[in-house]
Design a protein around this motif. Sequence first.
Motif, PDB file in Angstrom:
ATOM      1  N   ASP A 197      -8.140  13.057   4.527  1.00 29.24           N
ATOM      2  CA  ASP A 197      -7.386  13.756   3.473  1.00 29.24           C
ATOM      3  C   ASP A 197      -6.207  12.903   3.039  1.00 29.24           C
ATOM      4  N   VAL A 198      -6.519  11.661   2.669  1.00 33.70           N
ATOM      5  CA  VAL A 198      -5.483  10.671   2.382  1.00 33.70           C
ATOM      6  C   VAL A 198      -5.889   9.846   1.164  1.00 33.70           C
ATOM      7  N   ARG A 199      -4.909   9.507   0.371  1.00 38.47           N
ATOM      8  CA  ARG A 199      -5.113   8.618  -0.781  1.00 38.47           C
ATOM      9  C   ARG A 199      -4.309   7.352  -0.559  1.00 38.47           C
ATOM     10  N   VAL A 200      -4.974   6.212  -0.669  1.00 35.86           N
ATOM     11  CA  VAL A 200      -4.328   4.910  -0.492  1.00 35.86           C
ATOM     12  C   VAL A 200      -4.385   4.162  -1.821  1.00 35.86           C
ATOM     13  N   THR A 201      -3.231   3.723  -2.289  1.00 38.81           N
ATOM     14  CA  THR A 201      -3.162   3.001  -3.565  1.00 38.81           C
ATOM     15  C   THR A 201      -2.583   1.613  -3.337  1.00 38.81           C
ATOM     16  N   VAL A 202      -3.286   0.594  -3.859  1.00 40.09           N
ATOM     17  CA  VAL A 202      -2.754  -0.773  -3.849  1.00 40.09           C
ATOM     18  C   VAL A 202      -1.776  -0.883  -5.015  1.00 40.09           C
ATOM     19  N   ALA A 256      -4.002  -0.171  -8.373  1.00 39.98           N
ATOM     20  CA  ALA A 256      -3.051  -0.013  -9.476  1.00 39.98           C
ATOM     21  C   ALA A 256      -2.300  -1.328  -9.703  1.00 39.98           C
ATOM     22  N   VAL A 257      -3.058  -2.414  -9.818  1.00 40.16           N
ATOM     23  CA  VAL A 257      -2.454  -3.733 -10.082  1.00 40.16           C
ATOM     24  C   VAL A 257      -3.246  -4.417 -11.193  1.00 40.16           C
ATOM     25  N   PRO A 258      -2.630  -5.295 -11.964  1.00 37.56           N
ATOM     26  CA  PRO A 258      -3.357  -6.027 -13.010  1.00 37.56           C
ATOM     27  C   PRO A 258      -4.422  -6.933 -12.397  1.00 37.56           C
ATOM     28  N   VAL A 259      -5.510  -7.128 -13.139  1.00 37.28           N
ATOM     29  CA  VAL A 259      -6.615  -7.930 -12.621  1.00 37.28           C
ATOM     30  C   VAL A 259      -6.181  -9.365 -12.340  1.00 37.28           C
ATOM     31  N   GLU A 260      -5.182  -9.858 -13.078  1.00 36.07           N
ATOM     32  CA  GLU A 260      -4.755 -11.241 -12.860  1.00 36.07           C
ATOM     33  C   GLU A 260      -4.020 -11.429 -11.546  1.00 36.07           C
ATOM     34  N   HIS A 261      -3.628 -10.347 -10.889  1.00 35.79           N
ATOM     35  CA  HIS A 261      -2.964 -10.441  -9.586  1.00 35.79           C
ATOM     36  C   HIS A 261      -3.966 -10.439  -8.423  1.00 35.79           C
ATOM     37  N   VAL A 262      -5.253 -10.317  -8.759  1.00 34.78           N
ATOM     38  CA  VAL A 262      -6.313 -10.270  -7.744  1.00 34.78           C
ATOM     39  C   VAL A 262      -7.003 -11.633  -7.692  1.00 34.78           C
ATOM     40  N   PRO A 263      -7.270 -12.180  -6.483  1.00 35.80           N
ATOM     41  CA  PRO A 263      -7.946 -13.487  -6.389  1.00 35.80           C
ATOM     42  C   PRO A 263      -9.422 -13.368  -6.777  1.00 35.80           C
ATOM     43  N   MET A 264      -9.696 -13.509  -8.081  1.00 37.32           N
ATOM     44  CA  MET A 264     -11.053 -13.316  -8.560  1.00 37.32           C
ATOM     45  C   MET A 264     -12.005 -14.402  -8.066  1.00 37.32           C
ATOM     46  N   TYR A 265     -11.472 -15.551  -7.671  1.00 34.29           N
ATOM     47  CA  TYR A 265     -12.340 -16.595  -7.129  1.00 34.29           C
ATOM     48  C   TYR A 265     -12.883 -16.180  -5.759  1.00 34.29           C
ATOM     49  N   VAL A 266     -12.250 -15.152  -5.148  1.00 33.96           N
ATOM     50  CA  VAL A 266     -12.725 -14.624  -3.863  1.00 33.96           C
ATOM     51  C   VAL A 266     -13.640 -13.423  -4.093  1.00 33.96           C
ATOM     52  N   LYS A 300     -14.709 -12.031  -7.202  1.00 36.14           N
ATOM     53  CA  LYS A 300     -15.568 -12.104  -8.396  1.00 36.14           C
ATOM     54  C   LYS A 300     -15.260 -11.035  -9.440  1.00 36.14           C
ATOM     55  N   THR A 301     -15.181  -9.759  -9.035  1.00 33.46           N
ATOM     56  CA  THR A 301     -14.878  -8.684  -9.978  1.00 33.46           C
ATOM     57  C   THR A 301     -13.862  -7.746  -9.353  1.00 33.46           C
ATOM     58  N   LEU A 302     -13.151  -6.992 -10.211  1.00 33.69           N
ATOM     59  CA  LEU A 302     -12.194  -6.016  -9.709  1.00 33.69           C
ATOM     60  C   LEU A 302     -12.910  -4.932  -8.903  1.00 33.69           C
ATOM     61  N   GLN A 303     -14.154  -4.603  -9.303  1.00 32.88           N
ATOM     62  CA  GLN A 303     -14.922  -3.599  -8.572  1.00 32.88           C
ATOM     63  C   GLN A 303     -15.204  -4.075  -7.147  1.00 32.88           C
ATOM     64  N   HIS A 304     -15.551  -5.361  -6.990  1.00 31.44           N
ATOM     65  CA  HIS A 304     -15.800  -5.896  -5.643  1.00 31.44           C
ATOM     66  C   HIS A 304     -14.520  -5.882  -4.805  1.00 31.44           C
ATOM     67  N   PHE A 305     -13.385  -6.149  -5.436  1.00 28.82           N
ATOM     68  CA  PHE A 305     -12.107  -6.086  -4.720  1.00 28.82           C
ATOM     69  C   PHE A 305     -11.834  -4.654  -4.260  1.00 28.82           C
ATOM     70  N   HIS A 306     -12.078  -3.699  -5.163  1.00 35.17           N
ATOM     71  CA  HIS A 306     -11.886  -2.280  -4.828  1.00 35.17           C
ATOM     72  C   HIS A 306     -12.768  -1.885  -3.648  1.00 35.17           C
ATOM     73  N   GLU A 307     -14.044  -2.277  -3.709  1.00 34.97           N
ATOM     74  CA  GLU A 307     -14.977  -1.928  -2.626  1.00 34.97           C
ATOM     75  C   GLU A 307     -14.552  -2.557  -1.304  1.00 34.97           C
ATOM     76  N   ALA A 308     -14.056  -3.797  -1.363  1.00 30.37           N
ATOM     77  CA  ALA A 308     -13.626  -4.471  -0.138  1.00 30.37           C
ATOM     78  C   ALA A 308     -12.403  -3.788   0.468  1.00 30.37           C
ATOM     79  N   LEU A 317       0.832  -1.201   0.000  1.00 27.58           N
ATOM     80  CA  LEU A 317       0.000   0.000   0.000  1.00 27.58           C
ATOM     81  C   LEU A 317       0.866   1.250   0.000  1.00 27.58           C
ATOM     82  N   LEU A 318       0.471   2.224  -0.808  1.00 31.32           N
ATOM     83  CA  LEU A 318       1.093   3.541  -0.833  1.00 31.32           C
ATOM     84  C   LEU A 318       0.122   4.535  -0.222  1.00 31.32           C
TER      85      LEU A 318
END
Length: 574
Positions: free
Chosen positions: A455-460, A414-424, A426-434, A401-402
Amino acid sequence: MSILNLGIVAHVDAGKTSLTERLLFDAGVIARLGSVDAGSTQTDSLDQERRRGITIKTAVATFGIGALTVNLIDTPGHPDFIAEVERALRVLDGAVLVVSAVEGVQAQTRVLLRTLRRLRVPTLVFVNKIDRAGADPDRVIGQIAGAVPMWREHEEQLAEADDEALAAYLHDRKIDVGRLTAQARVMPAYQGSAITGAGIERLTGAIAEHLPKAPQDAGAPLRATVFKIDRDRAAYVRVHAGTLRVRDRIGDEKVTAIDGRDRLGPGEIGRVHGLRRVRLGDTIGGGQAHPAQVFAPPTLEATVEPDDPARRQDLHRALQQLAGQDPLIDLRLDEERGELKVSLYGEVQREVIRDTLAEDFGLAVGFGETVTLHLERPRGRGRAGVVRGRDGNPFPATLELLVEPGEGVQVAIAVPVEHVPMYVYKTLQHFHEAIERYVRDAFARGGRHGWDVGDVRVTVTRCGYEAPNTTAADFRKLVPQLLTRALADAGTVVCEPVHRFAIEGPANALTATLAALPRFGAVPEAPEAGPARFTAAGTIPAARLAELERALPGLTHGEGTVEAGFDGWRPVAG
């Protein structure tokens, strides 16, 4: 069928709820007029509202004007409950601003006026209480820039609104007041008495004639807003476009019922069941999920403890439930001290929370001293991460995290979708929301100095997993640990809330007032001075505003007034 979602807004005691009662009575919805003083009004249904004679929760009632269906939304007038007004503004087609003909434009009136203009909400002004001693409706209308009394002799003033209105005036044609009102160029003003009924028929006609109706776009994709949640988690929803039906799936939840109907079409408001995870302000369907906040956040906080220490868990659950109904009752647990804290707008809100806990949850509680909230901001950029299987990382997940300065709380992936556990997820949007949920929960526990982080920005910036062993719990547990390290790397600065103030007083008190302002930590600007009155503006720490208010009568011979509103956060000196 034409629909109008109409808000009634006002400074407390201007007669807002009495006007609501009169409109419902004249339309035949209620058989007799209720009284605020007697606690018998239709929309003030809570016991506390009846006892206190104020509106605490937004209420919805429906009446007809000919073929027009009006969903009337009665909002609180007391500034401690401004969050309720904010949510109502998001679902309105138009508003009636109620002003007392006796007291005139008051502090909350000015806040509402600025907000209605900024959001361009089509608005009518109703100057109430003309039957009272000391009433001066013409003076009050003159205090509201843009308010135009709707009589023939004021058409010249209307003609100044735009070229089309001027052309109509010059050619002796009727000026389209509805168009000017819908564009928020003018606020047609009326006067009367909600108690006696004087002027109400004229106001009702103006509501139907001059305020814009809800757009009817049933074929569009669904877009709706949640603006109220009851204790049983039923959600009040306004549909802007499309149709919401029973058995519709919203995410992984399903609409199980809608009170009194099987669907909600565009412009309609209904009480919806089954959406137990929605939050106030959520957009269902397309649109911005959490629009920018309209009014200032609360700047006070108090510790709350149960009289019976064995009921701490019950208190925590009850406060979580209240926070679910009102997200600006921000609940946080000070883990270091083991204390529960709630954020507040003022003392009346604190009393209401205390009584609600006693009456609805059977919990007797005590509050600690009310203190001014502070905020922690990152000073610079900080980064922290772990890699699965390395350096003692107990979780089968990689995450970095930055953290850097931002606005509000922002989360980016800021990571490729293939680096996200989509089986957990389902969608990149759900990962973002989580991840955003994990971040907000972590920041609510406090930063390096114990205050909420904002007043903070957090980037994965890095993510990885090990199928099928990686779970959502791994990321949920990693996020707060990494944020703690990233904030330590970035450093944080503690900020205090600052109000912008404006003082008006007699000209002979200007020198004494300006000389006194630095005593309260105020930073004044160049004043405007006339032969009789002066205006001085500037900023002041929120914690010192009450001191200034107490001192002002002595500085201005009892003739000074001060208005103030939240202006932002600034680093604490030293």
